[in-house]
Design an enzyme around this catalytic site. Structure first.
Site, PDB file in Angstrom:
ATOM      1  N   LYS A  11       0.855  -1.202   0.000  1.00  0.00           N
ATOM      2  CA  LYS A  11       0.000   0.000   0.000  1.00  0.00           C
ATOM      3  C   LYS A  11       0.889   1.250   0.000  1.00  0.00           C
ATOM      4  O   LYS A  11       1.970   1.217  -0.573  1.00  0.00           O
ATOM      5  CB  LYS A  11      -0.987  -0.050   1.184  1.00  0.00           C
ATOM      6  CG  LYS A  11      -1.749  -1.382   1.218  1.00  0.00           C
ATOM      7  CD  LYS A  11      -2.925  -1.382   2.147  1.00  0.00           C
ATOM      8  CE  LYS A  11      -3.604  -2.751   2.101  1.00  0.00           C
ATOM      9  NZ  LYS A  11      -4.800  -2.835   2.925  1.00  0.00           N
ATOM     10  N   GLY A 175      -7.223  -4.770   7.126  1.00  0.00           N
ATOM     11  CA  GLY A 175      -6.608  -3.821   8.047  1.00  0.00           C
ATOM     12  C   GLY A 175      -7.331  -3.683   9.376  1.00  0.00           C
ATOM     13  O   GLY A 175      -7.083  -2.749  10.133  1.00  0.00           O
TER      14      GLY A 175
HETATM   15  P1  PGA Z   1      -4.312  -6.375   5.465  1.00  0.00           P
HETATM   16  O1  PGA Z   1      -4.555  -5.891   3.951  1.00  0.00           O
HETATM   17  O2  PGA Z   1      -3.522  -7.650   5.369  1.00  0.00           O
HETATM   18  O3  PGA Z   1      -3.546  -5.262   6.100  1.00  0.00           O
HETATM   19  O4  PGA Z   1      -5.649  -6.597   6.062  1.00  0.00           O
HETATM   20  C1  PGA Z   1      -4.835  -6.808   2.935  1.00  0.00           C
HETATM   21  C2  PGA Z   1      -5.049  -6.089   1.639  1.00  0.00           C
HETATM   22  O5  PGA Z   1      -5.709  -5.038   1.634  1.00  0.00           O
HETATM   23  O6  PGA Z   1      -4.575  -6.535   0.576  1.00  0.00           O
END
Ligand code: PGA
Length: 261
Positions: A11, A175
């Site tokens: 991200k 998240g």
């Molecule tokens: P996360 O994100 O593992 O932080 O939940 C996964 C994603 O959005 O690809």
């Protein structure tokens, strides 16, 4: 048999210097894990760090990937990145992530345009689908993921479809530290995602397409997903930023592949 694929979606995290540091911390262990070809590992940094990350994984079995792209190949599209710019750097591109849909106005239609552009330029799409909390609570999961799959795969030929990776990411699990259950994710993937793909392309193609789970995957809960028959790896956000965690998740994918062999 489907080769498990673990992708780290960084991200909007890590400066160039930090990206260098993270890859340096990951590279030897991940190379060892991916060396036999039982599992594929993809690192998806921000665009700014992509050339550096691509350079650092060159000559290893590791892959670089982008988090997004535009569908046109060049022109007056301020701020956008073209498939022709990515395909000299990386093999994979994440498309239609729920954050792109939520904050940047992406729709099934624009995701479909991006999928076609990626395939036309030899990039392998990782197409994200998943219901949000309200949709989940209203019992709309099947309808939502089926519509998203149909939208993303619209007008794609069977061979192209087979090369796509789908990531099932329930929005409420991203998240939040609140992952789906292994059995729950497996049911959505097996029944609704593969079910829709089977309607579009037949059972054999649906069985060939890899589908990851994503949403709060950690080293602690990963075994729950990798013991499910329809889950072919993970799209990892937060835990992909911590070298030891991402290595542990990749290692779990390798163990899954070895068990299945
Ligand atoms: P996360 O994100 O593992 O932080 O939940 C996964 C994603 O959005 O690809």
């Amino acid at each position: 048999m489907r080769t498990p694929i673990v992708a780290g979606n960084w991200k909007m995290n890590k400066t160039l210097a930090e990206a260098r540091e993270l890859v340096a911390a990951l590279r030897a262990e991940l190379t060892r894990i991916a060396a036999e070809g039982t599992v594929q590992i993809v690192l998806c940094p921000p665009f700014i760090s992509l050339p550096q990350v691509a350079e650092m994984v060159k000559g290893t079995p590791l892959h670089a990937g982008a988090q997004n792209m535009f569908w046109e190949v060049k022109g007056a599209y301020t701020g956008e990145i073209a498939p022709t710019m990515l395909n000299e750097l990386c093999d994979y591109v994440i498309l239609g992530h729920s954050e792109r849909r939520q904050y940047f106005g992406e729709t099934d239609e624009t995701v479909n345009k991006k999928v076609k552009a990626a395939l036309a330029h030899h990039l392998k799409p990782i197409v994200c689908v998943g219901e949000n909390l309200a949709q989940n609570e209203a019992g709309q999961t099947q309808a939502v993921v089926s519509t998203q799959v149909r939208g993303a795969f619209k007008d794609l030929a069977r061979d192209d479809a087979a090369s796509i990776v789908v990531a099932y990411e329930p929005v409420w699990a991203i998240g939040t530290g609140k992952a789906a259950s292994g059995a729950g994710a497996n049911a959505v993937i097996g029944l609704h995602i593969r079910g829709t793909l089977a309607e579009l392309y037949g059972e054999a193609t649906a069985q060939a397409i890899r589908v990851q789970y994503g949403g709060s995957v950690t080293p602690k809960n990963v075994a729950e997903f990798f013991t499910q028959p329809d889950i072919d790896g993970a799209l990892v956000g937060g835990a992909s930023l911590v070298a030891a965690d991402f290595i542990a998740i990749a290692q779990a994918a390798r163990e899954r592949a070895l068990r299945a062999a």
